[in-house]
Design an enzyme around this catalytic site. Sequence first.
Site, PDB file in Angstrom:
ATOM      1  N   SER A 117       4.382 -21.593  12.276  1.00 16.20           N
ATOM      2  CA  SER A 117       5.380 -20.926  11.160  1.00 16.20           C
ATOM      3  C   SER A 117       6.560 -21.625  11.143  1.00 16.20           C
ATOM      4  CB  SER A 117       5.598 -19.456  11.566  1.00 16.20           C
ATOM      5  OG  SER A 117       6.196 -19.321  12.817  1.00 16.20           O
ATOM      6  N   LYS A 118       7.515 -21.161  10.226  1.00 15.29           N
ATOM      7  CA  LYS A 118       8.878 -21.728  10.086  1.00 15.29           C
ATOM      8  C   LYS A 118       9.620 -22.077  11.309  1.00 15.29           C
ATOM      9  CE  LYS A 118      11.305 -23.059   7.106  1.00 15.29           C
ATOM     10  NZ  LYS A 118      10.595 -24.069   6.630  1.00 15.29           N
TER      11      LYS A 118
END
Length: 465
Positions: free
Chosen positions: A240-241
């Site tokens: 994820s980010k």
Amino acid sequence: MTVVTRFAPSPTGFLHIGGARTALFNLLFSRHHGGKYLLRIEDTDKQRSTAEAVQQILDSLAWLDLSPDEPPLFQSTREARHAEVAHQMLAAGRAYFCYCTPEELQQMRERAIKEGRPPRYDGRWRDRDPKEAPPGIKPAIRIKAPREGETVVEDLVQGTVRVANTELDDMIILRSDGTPTYLHAVVVDDHDMGITHVIRGDDHLTNTFRQVQVYRAMGWDEPRFGHIPLIHGADGSKLSKRHGAVSVLEFREMGYLPEAVCNYLLRLGWGHGDAEILDRDEAIRLFDTDGVGRGAARFDFAKLTALNAHYLRKADPARLVRETLERLARRTELAVGAHAKARLAALMPGLQERARTLAELADSAAFLAHPRPLPMDAKARAQLTPEAKIALRELGAALGATDWSVAALEAATRAFAESRAMKLGAVAQPLRAALTGSTQSPPIFDVLGALGREEGLARIEDAAR
Ligand code: GLU
């Protein structure tokens, strides 16, 4: 049978690097088997789907050379067909009208949770006469899922996977407002598109058990399924980010080459012996689902960067000149014109040896496009001692009288150093500082040659001052 695969992203955001890998596997699988690779945009969630996201997905796929063989199919254009199939199932007795109100369903869910059962629809309208329907309620259509036995799927990656049918309930295929549910729409579309192999993330594995009910109810051939493990970050959690870049276009912006990204994504979760460097043709030749691992793959930026450096070294210099000019042109402090282009073209073979990303390449090339006076970093400035400046002025005079070829420039500099009883490095390092503003660059005579006589001598003169 001709193999037909598809990539089916939902346009609710940018194309995630994991989605790109799914697209890649679908493309490689279909090419390997001489088949077709299609794209379906799953835009039925009208609240969250956007035209920009569609465009971003198309751009990302094009950049990675993963564009489909045919124009994309938009799922939202097919609602009438989804409804038609639901009604066919109804007519065949494989589905039924359900008149439950949202409140009833809510109660059903709460009761199940309280009793420690999974919240499943209890089938109360399954065998009930629609004549008993309460007035004013628009019914949904639910599939009659099997209640005994188990549903078994032979997955190309996961092997045999099974679920007890008591775990499945009669899912809604058409909502009371006439819109199809996602799980139903996917099957109708896959069937109509002639999809033979559904390769997707293993977060969809549980959907598969429900989706096969639709195939079975319609008597359609089931595709083969292959559920590939998701990509995790270095810490083992879903990528994820917070792990850094995740959107494909971010990788482009960071200066990764599309072929390096594809090669990296291929190796992430798929293997063929210890082959690491696989171009597209080689990947097509070797790819099959039996090489896909079952464990989650961990994204390793350092590995990607190393692979990218390899592809940069191999890349056509003219292409890298174009890419680098584009990046340099965004920097307002630079003068990116014909001169810069010519210098860059001359020096690219040396520059591309040393950079790991296009961003690094642009950084290392910026000095070529910088108007005088050139800014110096601290290490370069330290090279320019009073003695070095004197030597540089005299070297400038010697070079001014030389033919401006790399060989002649080198010979003249060596002769100059010898005549002063200086080591070549004692001349070359200040010269590098003068020409590039730093202490690292491709071979200095290549730099001199690339800058050209006028600019080269002027930079030496500036530094000697
Ligand atoms: N639209 C789904 C997604 O973006 C994929 C569905 C599928 O591949 O069947 O996750």
